[in-house]
Write a protein that holds these residues in place. Structure first.
Motif, PDB file in Angstrom:
ATOM      1  N   ALA A  28       0.832  -1.201   0.000  1.00  0.00           N
ATOM      2  CA  ALA A  28       0.000   0.000   0.000  1.00  0.00           C
ATOM      3  C   ALA A  28       0.868   1.253   0.000  1.00  0.00           C
ATOM      4  O   ALA A  28       0.535   2.264  -0.610  1.00  0.00           O
ATOM      5  N   SER A  29       2.025   1.153   0.684  1.00  0.00           N
ATOM      6  CA  SER A  29       2.851   2.359   0.779  1.00  0.00           C
ATOM      7  C   SER A  29       3.449   2.700  -0.580  1.00  0.00           C
ATOM      8  O   SER A  29       3.648   3.866  -0.894  1.00  0.00           O
ATOM      9  N   GLN A  31       2.099   1.708  -3.603  1.00  0.00           N
ATOM     10  CA  GLN A  31       1.027   2.060  -4.527  1.00  0.00           C
ATOM     11  C   GLN A  31       0.373   3.391  -4.163  1.00  0.00           C
ATOM     12  O   GLN A  31      -0.192   4.047  -5.011  1.00  0.00           O
ATOM     13  N   GLY A  32       0.462   3.747  -2.904  1.00  0.00           N
ATOM     14  CA  GLY A  32      -0.191   4.973  -2.473  1.00  0.00           C
ATOM     15  C   GLY A  32       0.536   6.232  -2.890  1.00  0.00           C
ATOM     16  O   GLY A  32       0.018   7.322  -2.746  1.00  0.00           O
TER      17      GLY A  32
END
Lengths: 220, 604
Positions: A28-29, A31-32
């Motif tokens: 997530a980090s 892709q975020g």
């Protein structure tokens, strides 16, 4: 060498030996975008602060001696220079004897060896009453065209007397006109070596001195 | 509106002064930002940025430039000391404690700074003369700086400790007169030594850390060939740089550069500038006349900003159209579509802030923030979206596809040269400044410092006041002005750091980000804000008390964070770095015999 089966990958018709590259996890980090962006910003700020601090406090790395450390290792060329290495072939010099005369005996070995044909030597005989008369000649003119020279060092290899050297550690300077690149004998004699020396380590026994081989042969 | 009706013949003059200040602020900070961006980026990338521009000065002139201001400053200090001493010669205890502390601290600062610089110089190039010999064995410059900081703190502690003791009077007298004498000696001594060194020099090159280089580059463009495309639209081509440069400069006009100043009112209704009644802040509202530190005190406030920012798009689009060049046209179209898209987000993100502040006037927004909490705490998402949209509005990296030098040469200003090009180039930097100014006012409390009131600093948590410091209202006005400038500069530098770091978006990514991510997010922000406002309005008094407390806590966090970052910066500056020496080649051996390459004189 034993290969584990993990290292062998089948790529199409061929078997490729190697290790498959693990794709970074799409966490997530990553892709975020924003956490990674902040990390990058932090890195930039860190470099900016550290480099500015080093410049302000005058503690920048020495670009030659401390260049393995992080920081600015740039050599600001015209003002700062990396010294040339020991075996760098720089501008020629003619070595001198203890009395200041050239060691060169005008044998023309160097000008013969020179692939660029940039060495011009006019040999001259010593006066008959001179001690060196009959043994060797001297260069009446010794001219090197530094613009033609390709800095191969063959002249230094060819010289039997250690009279021409390229250990000055300086590169030929850029000049305004071509005739300034023509180095005459006296200029070549005046150029010092790396340590400021004009002579060489190799001993040379002059005629008339004890131990001079030519005299010894004559006496026997 | 009464303050507008109170304007007299003097007000246009003050208006002109303010406009002049804002224009100078924008242009000069633009030059400085150009310098920061080029030179400091060079430092990050292991190269030296441009700094070769210099003004050659004869030695005596340079010495005079060093000594003259110091002489004037010393005279001013002595004059101040004399007039203050005359005022209350009757012996009022502690009357000059503040000034004594200022004199002493300034003197200590000058002394340690001069000593540290001299010690460093002497260490680097060896002592020249008997005076410099004394700096040779003072040790590391680092320890001198540490000693200086400790002296500052010790003097401060001594001053605070002496309050209320029998020694207070003598300490005040000593720091007032002795501090003055020390300050004068330090000023004249340090400047005098510099002047002495400079005087015999034949030529002193004044480079101002390379700041002159962007200025010289800017001047140079005025003399360059003024190219004009043959088949372009002549009028629009000439007009476009002005249309894109002018709006971004006048944007700053609506933002106040300090707290409003309260003055008395003369009998004819005009402002009586001789009666100063403090600043308009927490605990003080102007009763008679109000002098705001902004060029245009408009009721539409922030709407003016959006109107002007929208005009800037026209300039870029026109430039692309009028240049008769495909790349320019592409750039102009990109600029138009990008800026229109992000204008929507920019407007919508501010809606949340408007709902909370309840006004479009920027000075009243700042007043709300001084009374409650800074905008970034009540609108964190709004700030982030505003930042992204504002960078896109200024057409800078990572949103610089209108320029897109890797795809379309230079985009909409491909065909521009000379001064017209530099107007586009400089307009970008001025746009950064104006957007930073607005961000500082909207989200960072403008001129406000945490816990600042109309009478000084009062740290209040809940109902208890833990710490108060009385500060003169005039000093508060100056402090507010400086605070605003510092905030603007910090935000500008932050935008430049973003530019240094992030790569450019692709066109489709940019549009997707704008329409699919930022715009919905700003709508969500509006929704959330509205919900919160409704919930708070119907909440009990206890919950509202908690909110007040949270606001005060945010101020406390800001104050502590600021102190912590100052300490961290000091520690970072004072920490020595271990360097490893590697002498593995003959070149390195020669360099070592030379005493290192670093010691050679370097122009950068």
């Amino acid at each position: 060498m034993s290969q584990t089966s993990e290292d062998e990958v089948v790529l199409g018709p061929r078997r490729v030996v190697g290790r498959p590259v693990v794709r970074p996890a799409r966490t997530a980090s990553v892709q975020g975008y924003i956490p990674e962006m902040l990390k990058g910003l932090g890195q930039t700020i860190g470099y900016a602060l550290r480099n500015t601090k080093e410049m302000a406090l005058g503690t920048r790395n020495d670009p030659v001696l401390e260049s393995i450390d992080d920081g600015i290792n740039t050599i600001s060329y015209p003002e700062q220079r990396r010294p040339y290495p020991e075996r760098f072939r720089g501008v020629h010099r003619l070595t001198q004897r203890p009395d200041g005369s050239p060691r060169c005996v005008a044998c023309l070995c160097c000008s013969t060896a020179c692939p660029a044909q940039c060495i011009h030597i006019e040999a001259g005989d010593y006066r008959d009453d001179a001690q060196r008369a009959g043994y060797e000649k001297y260069p009446k003119r010794f001219v090197i065209d530094e613009l033609r020279c390709i800095f191969c060092g063959f002249c230094v290899e060819a010289c039997p007397c250690d009279a021409i050297r390229m250990d000055t550690g300086i590169h030929p300077a850029p000049y305004d006109s071509r005739d300034q690149f023509i180095y005459e004998r006296d200029l070549l004699l005046a150029i010092p070596g790396r340590e400021g020396e004009h002579e060489t380590e190799n001993p040379r026994v002059e005629p008339g001195e004890p131990g001079f081989p030519g005299i010894a042969r004559l006496q026997h | 509106m009464e303050f507008l009706s109170s304007s007299t013949f003097l007000l246009p003059f003050y208006g002109f002064l303010k406009a002049f200040f804002v224009a100078m602020f924008g242009l000069n900070l633009g030059v400085i930002l150009t310098w920061v961006e080029r030179r400091m980026r060079g430092m990050i990338q292991d190269s030296i940025g441009p700094n070769r521009a210099a003004i050659p000065l004869p030695g005596p002139v340079a010495g005079g430039l060093a000594f003259g201001p110091a002489l004037l400053g010393a005279a001013a200090v002595v004059g101040l000391w004399y007039s203050l001493g005359q005022d209350s010669g009757e012996g009022e205890a502690g009357g000059h404690a503040g000034w004594g502390m200022i004199f002493t601290q300034a003197a200590v600062f000058l002394i340690w700074a001069f000593t540290a610089i001299m010690a460093r110089v002497v260490r680097e190039r060896g002592a020249e003369g008997a005076f410099e010999e004394q700096f040779a064995d003072l040790g590391e410059p680092r320890s001198i700086v540490l000693t200086g900081i400790l002296t500052h703190l010790a003097l401060l502690a001594l001053g605070v400790a002496s309050v209320g003791t029998p020694y207070e009077q003598s300490f005040t007298d000593l720091s007032f007169s002795g501090g003055m004498a020390l300050l004068v000696i330090a000023m004249l001594g340090s400047a005098g030594y510099v002047a002495l060194r400079l005087f015999p020099e034949k030529e002193v090159r004044l480079t101002l850390l390379g700041l002159l280089h962007p200025a010289a580059d800017g001047l140079k463009t005025a003399f360059k060939n003024d190219f004009e495309p043959q088949k372009g639209d002549k009028l629009l081509y000439q007009l476009a740089p002005w249309i894109s440069f002018f709006p971004v400069l006048v944007l700053i006009a609506v933002v106040p550069f300090g707290p409003a100043l309260c003055f008395g009112k003369a009998s004819d209704g005009s402002i009586d500038f001789s009666v100063f009644q403090g600043i308009e802040a927490v605990g003080n509202v102007c009763r008679d006349a109000r002098f705001s530190l902004q060029v245009a005190d408009l009721d539409v406030g922030i709407l003016y900003y959006f109107a002007m920012a929208g005009t800037a798009i026209v300039g870029a689009a026109l430039a692309g159209w009028a240049s008769d060049n495909k790349f320019s046209l592409l750039g102009g179209m990109r600029a138009a579509s990008q800026m229109v898209s992000y204008e929507v987000t920019l407007g919508l993100t501010v809606i949340g802030a408007l709902m909370i502040f309840g006004t479009v006037r920027i000075d009243e927004m700042i007043r709300w923030q001084t009374e409650n909490a800074w905008g970034i705490f009540v609108q964190p998402l709004g700030f982030f979206l505003f930042l992204a949209a504002a960078i896109a509005e200024t057409k800078r990296v990572p949103f610089d596809i209108p320029e897109g030098e890797s795809e379309i040469v230079a985009g909409y200003f491909t065909e521009y040269a000379g001064m017209k090009f530099s107007m586009f180039f400089f307009g970008e930097f001025v746009a950064v400044i104006s957007s930073s100014t607005l961000m500082a006012a909207l989200f960072f409390g403008g001129w406000h410092l945490p816990f600042e009131t109309a009478t000084g600093i009062a740290v209040t948590l809940g109902e208890t006041t833990y710490f108060t410091a009385e500060i003169e209202p005039s000093a508060l006005a100056v402090l507010g002005f400086l605070t605003m400038i510092v905030k603007v500069v910090a935000l500008c530098v932050f935008q430049i750091i973003i530019r240094w770091t992030l790569p450019r978006f692709r066109y489709d990514q940019l549009m997707r980000l704008g329409w699919r991510k930022l715009l919905p997010a700003s709508l969500v922000n509006v929704m959330l804000t509205a919900t919160f406002i409704l919930a708070i309005q119907s909440a009990s008094a206890q919950v509202q008390g908690w909110l007040t407390w949270a606001g005060q806590l945010s101020m406390l966090l800001l104050g502590l964070g600021f102190l912590a970052s100052v300490v961290a910066l000091l520690v970072f500056l004072m920490t020595p770095r271990q360097k490893r020496k590697l002498v593995a080649s003959s070149a390195a051996r020669y360099a070592e015999a030379m005493g290192g390459v670093r010691s050679l004189k370097m122009e950068a």
